[in-house]
Design an enzyme around this catalytic site. Sequence first.
Site, PDB file in Angstrom:
ATOM      1  N   ASP A  76       0.822  -1.202   0.000  1.00 26.01           N
ATOM      2  CA  ASP A  76       0.000   0.000   0.000  1.00 26.01           C
ATOM      3  C   ASP A  76       0.859   1.258   0.000  1.00 26.01           C
ATOM      4  OD1 ASP A  76       0.899   0.377   2.580  1.00 26.01           O
ATOM      5  OD2 ASP A  76      -0.970  -0.204   3.530  1.00 26.01           O
ATOM      6  N   LEU A  77       0.217   2.368  -0.061  1.00 21.26           N
ATOM      7  CA  LEU A  77       0.869   3.659  -0.213  1.00 21.26           C
ATOM      8  C   LEU A  77       1.897   3.935   0.882  1.00 21.26           C
ATOM      9  CD1 LEU A  77       0.681   6.212  -2.027  1.00 21.26           C
ATOM     10  CD2 LEU A  77      -0.945   7.112  -0.383  1.00 21.26           C
TER      11      LEU A  77
END
Length: 109
Positions: free
Chosen positions: A106-107
Amino acid sequence: GKERIQRVMADAGVASRRECERIVEGGLVTVNGKNVMRLPAFVDAVADDIRVSGRKIKRPRRNVYVMLFKPRGYVCTARDPEGRKKAVDLVRDRTVDRLFTVGRLDLES
């Protein structure tokens, strides 16, 4: 060896495998001059003349692997409709036609 035609097409950058299936079933693909409209269909990516809408697809190339430590704030995807920074953009030496990410960090990971 023989491989599924949609995989060979996807590896050549025609489209995603699912979209390649639709292209084959739509009658847009020929192999050695013969129209292919039914799946499964198997081809030899090196020896067969595979065309989509009359255009010859690219031959397979040697795989190149790039290991990258993804910094926070980048997403692991080839396309991002939200316009966020992508990890593939950090690879400066783009000697390959397509670059695939492995894993879905994820980010903020």
